[in-house]
Motif scaffolding. Structure first.
Motif, short mmCIF file in Angstrom:
data_model
loop_
_atom_site.label_atom_id
_atom_site.label_comp_id
_atom_site.label_asym_id
_atom_site.label_seq_id
_atom_site.Cartn_x
_atom_site.Cartn_y
_atom_site.Cartn_z
N GLU A 223 -2.26 -12.36 -61.99
CA GLU A 223 -1.45 -11.68 -62.98
C GLU A 223 0.02 -11.99 -62.78
O GLU A 223 0.45 -12.29 -61.66
CB GLU A 223 -1.65 -10.15 -62.90
N VAL A 224 0.77 -11.90 -63.85
CA VAL A 224 2.23 -12.05 -63.80
C VAL A 224 2.84 -10.89 -64.58
O VAL A 224 2.39 -10.58 -65.69
CB VAL A 224 2.66 -13.41 -64.40
N ILE A 225 3.84 -10.27 -63.97
CA ILE A 225 4.57 -9.19 -64.63
C ILE A 225 6.01 -9.64 -64.81
O ILE A 225 6.69 -9.97 -63.83
CB ILE A 225 4.54 -7.90 -63.78
N ALA A 226 6.47 -9.67 -66.05
CA ALA A 226 7.80 -10.18 -66.34
C ALA A 226 8.62 -9.13 -67.08
O ALA A 226 8.15 -8.61 -68.09
CB ALA A 226 7.70 -11.44 -67.20
N PRO A 227 9.81 -8.82 -66.62
CA PRO A 227 10.37 -9.21 -65.32
C PRO A 227 9.70 -8.41 -64.20
O PRO A 227 9.01 -7.44 -64.45
CB PRO A 227 11.85 -8.84 -65.46
N ALA A 228 9.94 -8.85 -62.95
CA ALA A 228 9.37 -8.16 -61.79
C ALA A 228 9.88 -6.72 -61.75
O ALA A 228 11.09 -6.50 -61.72
CB ALA A 228 9.76 -8.89 -60.51
N PRO A 229 8.98 -5.73 -61.76
CA PRO A 229 9.43 -4.33 -61.79
C PRO A 229 10.20 -3.96 -60.51
O PRO A 229 9.89 -4.46 -59.43
CB PRO A 229 8.12 -3.53 -61.87
N HIS A 230 11.18 -3.10 -60.68
CA HIS A 230 11.92 -2.53 -59.55
C HIS A 230 12.60 -3.59 -58.68
O HIS A 230 12.84 -3.34 -57.50
CB HIS A 230 11.00 -1.66 -58.67
N LEU A 231 12.88 -4.74 -59.23
CA LEU A 231 13.62 -5.74 -58.46
C LEU A 231 15.10 -5.43 -58.65
O LEU A 231 15.56 -5.26 -59.79
CB LEU A 231 13.29 -7.15 -58.96
N SER A 232 15.83 -5.39 -57.55
CA SER A 232 17.25 -5.08 -57.68
C SER A 232 17.95 -6.21 -58.43
O SER A 232 17.58 -7.37 -58.33
CB SER A 232 17.89 -4.89 -56.30
N GLU A 233 18.96 -5.82 -59.17
CA GLU A 233 19.74 -6.80 -59.94
C GLU A 233 20.30 -7.89 -59.02
O GLU A 233 20.25 -9.07 -59.34
CB GLU A 233 20.87 -6.06 -60.68
N ASP A 234 20.81 -7.47 -57.86
CA ASP A 234 21.37 -8.44 -56.92
C ASP A 234 20.35 -9.48 -56.49
O ASP A 234 20.62 -10.67 -56.45
CB ASP A 234 21.86 -7.72 -55.64
N ARG A 235 19.17 -8.96 -56.16
CA ARG A 235 18.14 -9.88 -55.68
C ARG A 235 17.65 -10.79 -56.80
O ARG A 235 17.37 -11.97 -56.58
CB ARG A 235 16.98 -9.07 -55.08
N ALA A 236 17.56 -10.24 -58.02
CA ALA A 236 17.13 -11.06 -59.16
C ALA A 236 18.14 -12.18 -59.43
O ALA A 236 17.76 -13.35 -59.61
CB ALA A 236 16.98 -10.17 -60.40
N VAL A 237 19.40 -11.82 -59.42
CA VAL A 237 20.44 -12.83 -59.68
C VAL A 237 20.44 -13.87 -58.57
O VAL A 237 20.56 -15.07 -58.82
CB VAL A 237 21.82 -12.16 -59.84
N ALA A 238 20.27 -13.42 -57.34
CA ALA A 238 20.26 -14.36 -56.22
C ALA A 238 19.10 -15.34 -56.35
O ALA A 238 19.24 -16.54 -56.08
CB ALA A 238 20.16 -13.60 -54.90
N ALA A 239 17.96 -14.84 -56.78
CA ALA A 239 16.79 -15.73 -56.94
C ALA A 239 17.03 -16.73 -58.06
O ALA A 239 16.69 -17.92 -57.94
CB ALA A 239 15.54 -14.90 -57.22
N GLN A 240 17.61 -16.27 -59.15
CA GLN A 240 17.91 -17.20 -60.25
C GLN A 240 18.93 -18.25 -59.81
O GLN A 240 18.80 -19.44 -60.13
CB GLN A 240 18.43 -16.43 -61.47
#
Lengths: 385, 385
Positions: A223-240
């Motif tokens: 399964e894929v959930i988009a966007p990843a629930p409860h991911l911090s904005e900082d961590r999301a931006v860092a991953a991108q």
């Protein structure tokens, strides 16, 4: 057919799987000429694409013949050997991504070496040729460790979690017999798995999709959930940002999927793919621009489309084959139960455990969406009643 | 190709135009086998569909040969003559919609007669065979009146607004010469044009899309705004109910598009179509279930998909051919300007005024969306800089 009025480019995709099949849907909308090199007429894409070339989609001669009339050649899989890619490139064929970039998605030793040089977050790792090297490595990281074939693995194949030297010995011996280079990696204690996709054009434009959560079982994406629930904005931006940096550093053209482990302190790169990817199937129904259209735009050096989501959450569940091949006969039940469910069936022969399709739902509540997608996938497989 | 594993139905679509092309995109997702009967290999759908039968898509012999291996036969156009449809039906071929239903979309005299019997709101009308009948009719309604060929018209062809007896005479004489039956209708003083689409399955399930506003120029649909802005809830529901009643009364299977005039007091039926329709192209990007998928679900007697909108408003603008055939070369500009623009190009040879594609945008403000869609369509045509 008269070609005198040709005013659109020809995109050739190597491989006839479901990625080529879904890329064809996007090519129809863009009105570009799309052809595939497929091994068999029953391949997923070969069943629906008008311009199918049958041949060895990993072999020099068939690839050269296929490529010569294509303006751009791109890939449904990563199995074309490097020497063949180099020869195509040297023959003036436009390969996107190019051989150099693609090498990082083909060979985990090449990938880990380069990522380590770039300072990207990786598990501790080393290339190994003997059991002693594995036990020495495990002496530093502790057991279990992960052994990986450098080349040829996918969907959990070529990956072995080994708990002690005896288990490791079996893998090392078999790899030596089959002349498969191995690497060992520490087993990351991850919270969950994430993935981030970016597209990059020859011009250098990059577009990043939201970071998604991927739920794997037995090495296969379920399964894929988009966007990843409860991911911090900082961590999301860092991953991108990490994915954008890697795409540029590796000179990727087309899509790059970066599979990640999320740990207590950040993210660690697990795998790379340079093509449309299972973690991006949600974009067909859940993003303004699907990954398949985005890949075409990128390899054609067109401006990239908006990667924005069309709903707060999208959940995709893979449909794996069960023991009953008559999946279509079960459409009526899942469609009646959930009129908003989007069904994607790949036209492949049903075999137990094989990825034969996926379903998608969009909405506000990721838990409710996950339940709906799982229920539909289980029913279509034949597990649920 | 081995057919022994066939577990999905075969849908045959008669005609190789853009409606068949876009239906193929939906068929790929559903994983059903889709084939088209196309007149030419350069037809819009023939360029992208794997299973193309070339032949006369209005002729008995080719239709019979095409239909015999299809589980269901449906239509990209309404040009198959009634006697041929009846013969196919009598031969046991499953036609959806059936000949009886389709007759109402093929012959405006049949349609008006039936709609009047059903009490559906129509302009005043009568069949005519002489100029005297036209002037007598205009004596009651006033000039101008609208003369229509009963059969064969589309996109403004076969429709003449005539201001006096002299203008009417020219049309009546030519129709008599060409043996085309005519009807005359009062010219409705409408505020705007609307359309409503419903899908109906053999089981009798019906799904209605929101009522849309269609902007016509020269009898050709230029833009569609979904849903129609500022339409009262009462009037929208009444229009949907009208379409649902007509679909049931005419025993439509598949899609029914009802084109309407909105007047100061309500709506009046202008035309009917029984296939995917230009007024529904917005659904690809703007609805949960596209009209093409919905048509397939309906003709396959699957449960219908949700017709709900995915954004407050969707605007579609048709892309008409200009004098420069190199439309693809202008992609870069419109895509760079508007990364959320969805481009649909039909792979047809560019001719001035011909429908060669459409663009779609979704969002909150219909005026802003209309401006974006118009700008992109004008630029792609070659009109704007």
């Amino acid at each position: 057919m008269s070609e005198t009025n040709r005013t659109v480019p020809v995109v050739g995709m190597v491989g006839g799987g479901q990625l080529a099949r879904m890329t064809h849907q996007a090519a129809i909308a863009l009105g570009v000429d799309f052809r595939v090199l497929a091994a068999r007429p029953t391949d997923s894409a070969a069943r629906v694409v008008a311009d199918v070339h049958l041949g060895d989609d990993r072999g020099r001669d068939d690839l050269l013949a296929f490529a010569k009339d294509s303006d751009v050649v791109t890939f449904d899989h990563e199995h074309v050997p490097q020497p063949v890619l180099r020869e195509l490139h040297d023959a003036g064929i436009v390969l996107r991504p190019g051989p150099e970039a693609l090498h990082h998605a083909q060979d985990k030793l090449v990938m880990r070496t380069r990522l380590s040089e770039l300072g990207a977050p990786c598990p501790r790792w080393r290339g190994i040729t003997s059991l002693d090297e594995v036990t020495e490595f495990a002496g530093q990281t502790g057991w279990p460790v992960v052994l990986k074939a450098a080349r040829g693995g996918y969907d959990g194949k070529g990956v072995w979690v080994v708990g002690d030297a005896a288990e490791a010995a079996a893998v090392v011996e078999r790899a030596a017999r089959e002349q498969v280079p191995l690497l060992v990696e520490e087993k990351i204690a991850f919270r969950r798995e994430l993935a981030v996709q970016v597209a990059r054009s020859p011009y250098g434009q990059v577009a990043a999709y939201p970071v998604v959560e991927t739920v794997q079982r037995g090495g296969i994406c379920h399964e894929v959930i988009a966007p990843a629930p409860h991911l911090s904005e900082d961590r999301a931006v860092a991953a991108q940002e990490l994915a954008i940096e890697l795409a540029a550093a590796l000179d990727v053209v087309g899509l790059l999927a970066v599979e990640l482990f999320e740990t207590d302190t950040g993210v660690v790169v697990n795998e790379l793919a340079m093509r449309p990817h299972n973690s991006g199937h949600w974009t067909i129904d859940g993003a303004c621009t699907s990954q398949f259209e985005q890949h075409l735009r990128a390899v054609l050096d067109l401006p990239l489309g908006s990667p924005r989501t069309m709903a707060p959450f999208t959940v995709m569940a893979n449909l794996l084959g069960g023991h009953d091949p008559h999946v279509f006969n079960r459409y009526i039940h899942v469609m009646a139960r959930d009129p908003e469910l989007k069904v994607h069936f790949y036209g492949k022969e049903v075999r137990p455990g094989r990825k034969i399709g996926h379903v998608t739902v969009v909405g506000d509540d990721p838990d409710a969406l996950l339940e709906r997608a799982r229920t539909a996938a289980a029913y279509l497989k034949g597990d649920a009643q």
